[in-house]
Motif scaffolding. Sequence first.
Motif, PDB file in Angstrom:
ATOM      1  N   ILE A 268      -8.617  34.493  29.719  1.00  0.00           N
ATOM      2  CA  ILE A 268      -8.847  33.181  30.329  1.00  0.00           C
ATOM      3  C   ILE A 268      -8.426  32.065  29.382  1.00  0.00           C
ATOM      4  N   GLY A 269      -8.578  32.296  28.055  1.00  0.00           N
ATOM      5  CA  GLY A 269      -8.183  31.287  27.075  1.00  0.00           C
ATOM      6  C   GLY A 269      -9.266  30.886  26.098  1.00  0.00           C
ATOM      7  N   TYR A 270     -10.399  31.573  26.146  1.00  0.00           N
ATOM      8  CA  TYR A 270     -11.474  31.259  25.208  1.00  0.00           C
ATOM      9  C   TYR A 270     -11.073  31.630  23.782  1.00  0.00           C
ATOM     10  N   LYS A 271     -11.618  30.879  22.827  1.00  0.00           N
ATOM     11  CA  LYS A 271     -11.427  31.154  21.406  1.00  0.00           C
ATOM     12  C   LYS A 271     -12.797  31.225  20.738  1.00  0.00           C
ATOM     13  N   ARG A 272     -12.863  32.004  19.677  1.00  0.00           N
ATOM     14  CA  ARG A 272     -14.121  32.216  18.958  1.00  0.00           C
ATOM     15  C   ARG A 272     -14.285  31.185  17.852  1.00  0.00           C
ATOM     16  N   LEU A 273     -15.468  30.570  17.783  1.00  0.00           N
ATOM     17  CA  LEU A 273     -15.744  29.643  16.695  1.00  0.00           C
ATOM     18  C   LEU A 273     -15.903  30.420  15.394  1.00  0.00           C
ATOM     19  N   ASP A 274     -15.301  29.919  14.352  1.00  0.00           N
ATOM     20  CA  ASP A 274     -15.299  30.592  13.061  1.00  0.00           C
ATOM     21  C   ASP A 274     -16.606  30.309  12.324  1.00  0.00           C
ATOM     22  N   LEU A 275     -17.669  30.961  12.791  1.00  0.00           N
ATOM     23  CA  LEU A 275     -18.976  30.827  12.139  1.00  0.00           C
ATOM     24  C   LEU A 275     -19.830  32.056  12.426  1.00  0.00           C
ATOM     25  N   ALA A 276     -20.769  32.313  11.528  1.00  0.00           N
ATOM     26  CA  ALA A 276     -21.718  33.417  11.729  1.00  0.00           C
ATOM     27  C   ALA A 276     -22.783  32.904  12.700  1.00  0.00           C
ATOM     28  N   TYR A 277     -22.686  33.316  13.948  1.00  0.00           N
ATOM     29  CA  TYR A 277     -23.485  32.712  15.017  1.00  0.00           C
ATOM     30  C   TYR A 277     -24.770  33.488  15.298  1.00  0.00           C
TER      31      TYR A 277
ATOM     32  N   PRO B 258     -38.906  26.265  22.069  1.00  0.00           N
ATOM     33  CA  PRO B 258     -39.620  25.606  20.965  1.00  0.00           C
ATOM     34  C   PRO B 258     -39.585  26.377  19.657  1.00  0.00           C
ATOM     35  N   ASN B 259     -39.477  27.705  19.734  1.00  0.00           N
ATOM     36  CA  ASN B 259     -39.515  28.537  18.524  1.00  0.00           C
ATOM     37  C   ASN B 259     -38.102  28.836  18.041  1.00  0.00           C
ATOM     38  N   LYS B 260     -37.727  28.195  16.938  1.00  0.00           N
ATOM     39  CA  LYS B 260     -36.390  28.392  16.386  1.00  0.00           C
ATOM     40  C   LYS B 260     -36.482  29.241  15.116  1.00  0.00           C
ATOM     41  N   PRO B 261     -35.735  30.328  15.032  1.00  0.00           N
ATOM     42  CA  PRO B 261     -35.768  31.164  13.829  1.00  0.00           C
ATOM     43  C   PRO B 261     -35.107  30.468  12.643  1.00  0.00           C
ATOM     44  N   GLU B 262     -35.481  30.872  11.464  1.00  0.00           N
ATOM     45  CA  GLU B 262     -34.919  30.286  10.249  1.00  0.00           C
ATOM     46  C   GLU B 262     -33.409  30.469  10.196  1.00  0.00           C
ATOM     47  N   GLU B 263     -32.936  31.599  10.713  1.00  0.00           N
ATOM     48  CA  GLU B 263     -31.492  31.851  10.709  1.00  0.00           C
ATOM     49  C   GLU B 263     -30.749  30.799  11.527  1.00  0.00           C
ATOM     50  N   TRP B 264     -31.346  30.394  12.642  1.00  0.00           N
ATOM     51  CA  TRP B 264     -30.715  29.373  13.495  1.00  0.00           C
ATOM     52  C   TRP B 264     -30.731  28.015  12.803  1.00  0.00           C
ATOM     53  N   LEU B 265     -31.846  27.691  12.165  1.00  0.00           N
ATOM     54  CA  LEU B 265     -31.954  26.415  11.461  1.00  0.00           C
ATOM     55  C   LEU B 265     -30.936  26.342  10.317  1.00  0.00           C
ATOM     56  N   GLY B 266     -30.773  27.454   9.613  1.00  0.00           N
ATOM     57  CA  GLY B 266     -29.786  27.487   8.539  1.00  0.00           C
ATOM     58  C   GLY B 266     -28.377  27.326   9.062  1.00  0.00           C
ATOM     59  N   MET B 267     -28.080  27.979  10.176  1.00  0.00           N
ATOM     60  CA  MET B 267     -26.757  27.845  10.788  1.00  0.00           C
ATOM     61  C   MET B 267     -26.494  26.405  11.206  1.00  0.00           C
ATOM     62  N   MET B 268     -27.495  25.762  11.794  1.00  0.00           N
ATOM     63  CA  MET B 268     -27.327  24.383  12.229  1.00  0.00           C
ATOM     64  C   MET B 268     -27.075  23.459  11.041  1.00  0.00           C
ATOM     65  N   ASN B 269     -27.745  23.703   9.920  1.00  0.00           N
ATOM     66  CA  ASN B 269     -27.514  22.882   8.727  1.00  0.00           C
ATOM     67  C   ASN B 269     -26.084  23.048   8.224  1.00  0.00           C
ATOM     68  N   ARG B 270     -25.572  24.269   8.283  1.00  0.00           N
ATOM     69  CA  ARG B 270     -24.194  24.505   7.841  1.00  0.00           C
ATOM     70  C   ARG B 270     -23.202  23.823   8.772  1.00  0.00           C
ATOM     71  N   ILE B 271     -23.492  23.831  10.066  1.00  0.00           N
ATOM     72  CA  ILE B 271     -22.605  23.162  11.017  1.00  0.00           C
ATOM     73  C   ILE B 271     -22.596  21.660  10.777  1.00  0.00           C
TER      74      ILE B 271
ATOM     75  N   SER C 157     -23.118  20.071   8.121  1.00  0.00           N
ATOM     76  CA  SER C 157     -22.489  19.704   6.847  1.00  0.00           C
ATOM     77  C   SER C 157     -20.971  19.874   6.885  1.00  0.00           C
ATOM     78  N   SER C 158     -20.442  20.346   8.008  1.00  0.00           N
ATOM     79  CA  SER C 158     -19.011  20.557   8.157  1.00  0.00           C
ATOM     80  C   SER C 158     -18.387  19.444   8.999  1.00  0.00           C
ATOM     81  N   GLU C 159     -17.106  19.238   8.825  1.00  0.00           N
ATOM     82  CA  GLU C 159     -16.358  18.277   9.637  1.00  0.00           C
ATOM     83  C   GLU C 159     -15.809  18.925  10.892  1.00  0.00           C
ATOM     84  N   SER C 160     -15.322  20.132  10.747  1.00  0.00           N
ATOM     85  CA  SER C 160     -14.735  20.827  11.890  1.00  0.00           C
ATOM     86  C   SER C 160     -14.962  22.328  11.729  1.00  0.00           C
ATOM     87  N   ILE C 161     -14.802  23.059  12.835  1.00  0.00           N
ATOM     88  CA  ILE C 161     -14.946  24.507  12.856  1.00  0.00           C
ATOM     89  C   ILE C 161     -13.691  25.082  13.499  1.00  0.00           C
ATOM     90  N   GLY C 162     -13.110  26.065  12.851  1.00  0.00           N
ATOM     91  CA  GLY C 162     -11.892  26.668  13.376  1.00  0.00           C
ATOM     92  C   GLY C 162     -12.113  27.431  14.669  1.00  0.00           C
TER      93      GLY C 162
END
Length: 224
Positions: free
Chosen positions: A145-154, A200-213, A215-220
């Motif tokens: 279809i044309g989807y692309k994968r975001l270059d991050l540990a999701y 309402p319940n966000k895991p620490e892994e998700w919070l860490g991922m959001m902080n990394r996002i 702090s970035s300008e763009s994601i491949g």
Amino acid sequence: MLTYHRLSSIQDPNFRALHHLLQSIFPPEEVLAYDLWKEPLEDPSIHVCVAVHEGEVVGATEYRYYPELRVAMTDFTIIGRPALGVGRFLLRSRERDLARLAEQSETKPIGMFAEVYDPFRAADHAFGGVSPMNPYVRREVLSHIGYKRLDLAYVHPSWDHEGEAVSELDLCFLPADEEQSSIDASLVATFLERYYSALPNKPEEWLGMMNRIRSSESIGLLPI
């Protein structure tokens, strides 16, 4: 003949069939409890539609459009019966509805997000024994279809409200511009914050991922 029907209440007789289909296809942490569907179905911004064949729910899709971000999200696409053209029917019906929503909001969409299982991390899931729902098949279809994968540990919060981190999926994006090779990180962060605001319940892994996002300008954007 397939018909496209939008659900707006858990009292709709087709909803019970849809929820059973969800439970037969996806692992428990990916399925919202029956009673918790009441508010989402009544939310005018959330579109839950089923494909009905001879009175039977044989497929479904859920999606939403964020006019302020000019992006859509495909929550899920389910094919419950093979050899009926359900996937193509849902895709085209959804495209027409999203085009209508964009026109109503006088916006031009820039793309659509979707989550897709990584078959190497989700190999234990049988996905209802329906061959079109096999992770390998679904991933290849999104690629076509044309989807692309975001270059991050999701990771994302589990939909069972237990606050567990689900890490067997990739976040993907279908850009309106096929040549687009990256996506603005702030757009991704804003989208994810809004999309998962209901949990309402966000895991620490998700919070860490959001902080990394953030702090970035763009994601491949990478091939699937």
